[in-house]
Scaffold this motif. Structure first.
Motif, PDB file in Angstrom:
ATOM      1  N   TYR A   1      16.589   4.454   2.324  1.00  0.00           N
ATOM      2  CA  TYR A   1      17.628   5.032   1.661  1.00  0.00           C
ATOM      3  C   TYR A   1      17.829   6.421   1.320  1.00  0.00           C
ATOM      4  O   TYR A   1      18.970   7.370   1.637  1.00  0.00           O
ATOM      5  CB  TYR A   1      18.025   4.770  -0.517  1.00  0.00           C
ATOM      6  CG  TYR A   1      18.160   5.329  -1.261  1.00  0.00           C
ATOM      7  CD1 TYR A   1      19.246   5.023  -1.762  1.00  0.00           C
ATOM      8  CD2 TYR A   1      17.186   6.075  -1.732  1.00  0.00           C
ATOM      9  CE1 TYR A   1      20.134   5.281  -2.553  1.00  0.00           C
ATOM     10  CE2 TYR A   1      18.143   6.952  -2.722  1.00  0.00           C
ATOM     11  CZ  TYR A   1      19.683   6.352  -3.321  1.00  0.00           C
ATOM     12  OH  TYR A   1      20.425   7.322  -3.680  1.00  0.00           O
ATOM     13  N   ASN A   2      16.605   6.907   1.590  1.00  0.00           N
ATOM     14  CA  ASN A   2      16.916   8.852   1.668  1.00  0.00           C
ATOM     15  C   ASN A   2      17.499   9.751   2.643  1.00  0.00           C
ATOM     16  O   ASN A   2      18.125  10.056   3.029  1.00  0.00           O
ATOM     17  CB  ASN A   2      15.046   8.975   1.274  1.00  0.00           C
ATOM     18  CG  ASN A   2      14.927   9.316  -0.518  1.00  0.00           C
ATOM     19  OD1 ASN A   2      15.762   9.517  -1.019  1.00  0.00           O
ATOM     20  ND2 ASN A   2      13.369   9.353  -0.181  1.00  0.00           N
ATOM     21  N   LEU A   3      16.886   8.389   4.110  1.00  0.00           N
ATOM     22  CA  LEU A   3      17.854   9.060   5.095  1.00  0.00           C
ATOM     23  C   LEU A   3      19.541   8.808   5.186  1.00  0.00           C
ATOM     24  O   LEU A   3      19.660   9.577   5.499  1.00  0.00           O
ATOM     25  CB  LEU A   3      17.320   7.963   6.015  1.00  0.00           C
ATOM     26  CG  LEU A   3      17.145   8.325   7.797  1.00  0.00           C
ATOM     27  CD1 LEU A   3      16.627   9.634   7.956  1.00  0.00           C
ATOM     28  CD2 LEU A   3      16.445   6.792   8.336  1.00  0.00           C
ATOM     29  N   LEU A   4      20.056   7.790   4.861  1.00  0.00           N
ATOM     30  CA  LEU A   4      21.432   7.698   4.744  1.00  0.00           C
ATOM     31  C   LEU A   4      21.972   8.943   3.971  1.00  0.00           C
ATOM     32  O   LEU A   4      22.929   9.496   3.444  1.00  0.00           O
ATOM     33  CB  LEU A   4      21.824   6.229   4.215  1.00  0.00           C
ATOM     34  CG  LEU A   4      21.751   5.468   5.827  1.00  0.00           C
ATOM     35  CD1 LEU A   4      22.272   4.555   6.022  1.00  0.00           C
ATOM     36  CD2 LEU A   4      22.176   6.460   6.625  1.00  0.00           C
TER      37      LEU A   4
ATOM     38  N   ALA B   1       0.849  -1.214   0.169  1.00  0.00           N
ATOM     39  CA  ALA B   1       0.163   0.399   0.034  1.00  0.00           C
ATOM     40  C   ALA B   1       1.189   1.607   0.050  1.00  0.00           C
ATOM     41  O   ALA B   1       1.766   1.233   0.444  1.00  0.00           O
ATOM     42  CB  ALA B   1      -0.688   0.063   1.569  1.00  0.00           C
ATOM     43  N   GLY B   2      -0.103   2.540  -0.311  1.00  0.00           N
ATOM     44  CA  GLY B   2       0.816   3.619  -0.524  1.00  0.00           C
ATOM     45  C   GLY B   2       1.967   4.089  -1.459  1.00  0.00           C
ATOM     46  O   GLY B   2       2.012   2.722  -2.386  1.00  0.00           O
ATOM     47  N   ASP B   3       1.924   4.690  -1.685  1.00  0.00           N
ATOM     48  CA  ASP B   3       3.377   5.636  -2.818  1.00  0.00           C
ATOM     49  C   ASP B   3       4.264   5.657  -2.421  1.00  0.00           C
ATOM     50  O   ASP B   3       4.691   5.013  -1.295  1.00  0.00           O
ATOM     51  CB  ASP B   3       2.822   7.025  -3.656  1.00  0.00           C
ATOM     52  CG  ASP B   3       3.067   8.104  -2.854  1.00  0.00           C
ATOM     53  OD1 ASP B   3       4.007   7.632  -1.132  1.00  0.00           O
ATOM     54  OD2 ASP B   3       3.073   9.248  -2.362  1.00  0.00           O
ATOM     55  N   ARG B   4       5.680   5.502  -3.162  1.00  0.00           N
ATOM     56  CA  ARG B   4       6.726   5.313  -3.226  1.00  0.00           C
ATOM     57  C   ARG B   4       7.849   5.796  -2.085  1.00  0.00           C
ATOM     58  O   ARG B   4       7.893   5.548  -1.824  1.00  0.00           O
ATOM     59  CB  ARG B   4       7.855   5.810  -4.171  1.00  0.00           C
ATOM     60  CG  ARG B   4       9.536   5.198  -4.566  1.00  0.00           C
ATOM     61  CD  ARG B   4       9.925   5.620  -5.951  1.00  0.00           C
ATOM     62  NE  ARG B   4      10.496   7.051  -5.641  1.00  0.00           N
ATOM     63  CZ  ARG B   4      11.472   7.806  -6.645  1.00  0.00           C
ATOM     64  NH1 ARG B   4      11.699   6.949  -7.957  1.00  0.00           N
ATOM     65  NH2 ARG B   4      11.179   9.016  -7.250  1.00  0.00           N
ATOM     66  N   GLU B   5       6.727   7.442  -1.769  1.00  0.00           N
ATOM     67  CA  GLU B   5       7.569   8.392  -1.081  1.00  0.00           C
ATOM     68  C   GLU B   5       7.144   8.007  -0.052  1.00  0.00           C
ATOM     69  O   GLU B   5       7.696   8.474   1.299  1.00  0.00           O
ATOM     70  CB  GLU B   5       7.308   9.757  -1.190  1.00  0.00           C
ATOM     71  CG  GLU B   5       7.378  10.564  -2.597  1.00  0.00           C
ATOM     72  CD  GLU B   5       8.668   9.970  -2.911  1.00  0.00           C
ATOM     73  OE1 GLU B   5       9.648  10.616  -1.654  1.00  0.00           O
ATOM     74  OE2 GLU B   5       8.729   9.931  -3.853  1.00  0.00           O
TER      75      GLU B   5
END
Length: 274
Positions: free
Chosen positions: A71-74, A59-63
């Motif tokens: 991945y975005n955090l690091l 469920a939900g989108d990529r973000e």
């Protein structure tokens, strides 16, 4: 790089208090089980990172996906070291089943990025990043049996070994609302100190250990109570709902398992298949 994020079960779950931040304090035991997703990283063909999904629906989108957020955090913390990747996630662990599949995917992603890009982060630091993604995520950094308190992020290692037993998971295709699960719980001190779980054999757990969510959830979904009863009737020494459900598990002697009948479609998995 390819890894296989595993699920966990909750052995006992007590809701002990309401917090000022709107969450609840809990006490539980997290125990890893070999029921796994698959997560792969390869260098991106161009300068753009991507996430592809297969297997069970997510469920939900990529973000909002926990793997993408990890991945975005690091990448934000180490922009010169963490390069674009093609990320592939194959889902086997059902969402909303109380087994921490999304949390495992996120934590394994952090561990993979740390190794892949040689970031040199120790487990304590990785746990601090994992906590930014979810309360259950830090457990999967070390991925070993632990007593959990607070929101589930305060972890103490436990010398608990169930390798001599067969753990059978039963995952009905039901989504249990977390709000529903909490609606019938009145916080109270834990009646048993789960840090002492290793002083009891699994055969003794039924008399001492419970999941506070079961009464409310099973009243709404009687099929879950029926499955639990089938696990006990067919030889489980201990059976319980994991987390807020809908998955259940039975702990059996080696070589034993239950044949489950249900009006609701389900999947089942054994940690020690025949």
């Amino acid at each position: 790089m390819l890894t296989f994020p595993n699920a966990k079960i909750n052995i006992g779950l007590y809701i002990t208090g309401k917090r000022n931040d709107g969450y609840h304090n809990l006490e539980t035991v997290f125990y890893p089980v070999p029921f796994r997703d698959a997560l792969e990283l390869i260098d991106a063909a161009d300068s753009a990172s991507s996430l592809s999904l297969s297997g069970l629906a997510v469920a939900g989108d990529r973000e909002s996906n926990l793997v993408w957020r990890a991945y975005n955090l690091l990448q934000t913390a180490f922009p010169k070291l963490v390069k674009p990747l093609q990320i592939r996630l194959h889902k086997i662990i059902p969402m909303g089943a109380g087994m921490g599949g999304g949390s495992a995917d996120a934590a394994f992603m952090l561990n993979m990025l740390n190794e892949y890009f040689r970031l040199g982060l120790d487990d304590d630091t990785l746990e601090s990043y994992a906590l930014q993604l979810g309360s259950d995520c830090p457990f999967f950094i070390r991925n070993r049996p632990a007593f959990a308190a607070g929101r589930g992020e305060l972890l103490e290692p436990l010398a608990l070994d169930l390798s001599g037993y067969n753990i059978q998971l039963v995952c009905p295709l039901l989504h249990v609302s977390t709000a529903l699960a909490f609606s019938g719980v009145k916080p109270a001190p834990a009646p048993f100190d789960l840090r002492r779980i290793d002083t009891l054999s699994p055969e003794e757990w039924k008399a001492h250990i419970r999941n506070d969510f079961e009464d409310t959830v099973m009243a709404q979904y009687p099929v879950l109570r029926d499955i639990k009863e089938q696990l006990y009737q067919q030889g489980a020494v201990y059976a319980s709902m994991s987390g807020s459900g809908s998955s259940l598990y039975g702990i059996f002697s080696q070589g034993s398992k239950a044949t489950i009948h249900s009006t609701v479609p389900f999947t089942t998995f054994c940690s020690r298949p025949d």
